[in-house]
Scaffold this motif. Structure first.
Motif, PDB file in Angstrom:
ATOM      1  N   UNK A   1      -2.487  -2.905 -13.039  1.00 18.97           N
ATOM      2  CA  UNK A   1      -2.599  -1.466 -13.336  1.00 18.97           C
ATOM      3  C   UNK A   1      -2.350  -0.650 -12.078  1.00 18.97           C
ATOM      4  N   UNK A   2      -2.936  -1.074 -10.975  1.00 18.81           N
ATOM      5  CA  UNK A   2      -2.752  -0.366  -9.705  1.00 18.81           C
ATOM      6  C   UNK A   2      -1.287  -0.417  -9.276  1.00 18.81           C
ATOM      7  N   UNK A   3      -0.649  -1.584  -9.411  1.00 20.48           N
ATOM      8  CA  UNK A   3       0.782  -1.705  -9.067  1.00 20.48           C
ATOM      9  C   UNK A   3       1.625  -0.747  -9.908  1.00 20.48           C
TER      10      UNK A   3
ATOM     11  N   UNK B   1      -0.767   8.153  -0.880  1.00 13.61           N
ATOM     12  CA  UNK B   1      -0.780   7.316  -2.086  1.00 13.61           C
ATOM     13  C   UNK B   1      -0.630   5.849  -1.703  1.00 13.61           C
ATOM     14  N   UNK B   2       0.338   5.569  -0.838  1.00 12.79           N
ATOM     15  CA  UNK B   2       0.549   4.178  -0.419  1.00 12.79           C
ATOM     16  C   UNK B   2      -0.648   3.635   0.346  1.00 12.79           C
ATOM     17  N   UNK B   3      -1.253   4.469   1.179  1.00 14.69           N
ATOM     18  CA  UNK B   3      -2.428   4.031   1.937  1.00 14.69           C
ATOM     19  C   UNK B   3      -3.568   3.684   0.972  1.00 14.69           C
ATOM     20  N   UNK B   4      -3.797   4.561  -0.009  1.00 17.05           N
ATOM     21  CA  UNK B   4      -4.837   4.290  -0.999  1.00 17.05           C
ATOM     22  C   UNK B   4      -4.502   3.045  -1.827  1.00 17.05           C
ATOM     23  N   UNK B   5      -3.226   2.904  -2.169  1.00 15.50           N
ATOM     24  CA  UNK B   5      -2.783   1.730  -2.920  1.00 15.50           C
ATOM     25  C   UNK B   5      -3.148   0.456  -2.170  1.00 15.50           C
ATOM     26  N   UNK B   6      -2.803   0.383  -0.895  1.00 11.34           N
ATOM     27  CA  UNK B   6      -3.073  -0.839  -0.119  1.00 11.34           C
ATOM     28  C   UNK B   6      -4.572  -1.076   0.041  1.00 11.34           C
TER      29      UNK B   6
END
Length: 103
Positions: free
Chosen positions: A37-39, A4-9
């Motif tokens: 929205x992403x944050x 999730x964090x990888x996709x977020x970044x």
């Protein structure tokens, strides 16, 4: 969670408002909104409680709002309270079984 964090970044790299500083106002605004929205989505995915709250909000339900709690019909609430009182005051198993069948 690492995925999730990888996709977020990865998504933030593409949508971050700093990348749109030389673009039109409309593109900057869209970037800013999408970034927010992403944050929020990433924050919501980090804990189970936040996930549930976020998913409910996506469907227009504010579970922490006072009106959500009091939106139930007062007559229904009164009936529930009366039935609970009957159960609490129940003195024998036969009476309890009858109440169970009714409810």
């Amino acid at each position: 969670m690492k995925a999730v964090e990888k996709n977020f970044w990865n998504i933030q790299k593409q949508l971050h408002p700093d990348k749109f500083s030389t673009k039109s106002e409309e593109e900057q605004e869209i970037s800013s909104i999408n970034s927010a929205v992403i944050n929020r989505a990433c924050s919501a995915l980090k804990t189970p409680f936040a996930r549930v709250q976020y998913l409910l909000e996506l469907h227009g339900i504010d579970a922490l709002c006072e009106t959500f709690i009091t939106a139930v019909d007062p007559e229904v609430l009164m009936e529930i309270m009366e039935q609970r009182e009957k159960i609490e005051n129940c003195t024998d198993m036969h009476e309890l079984q009858e109440l169970e069948q009714i409810n």
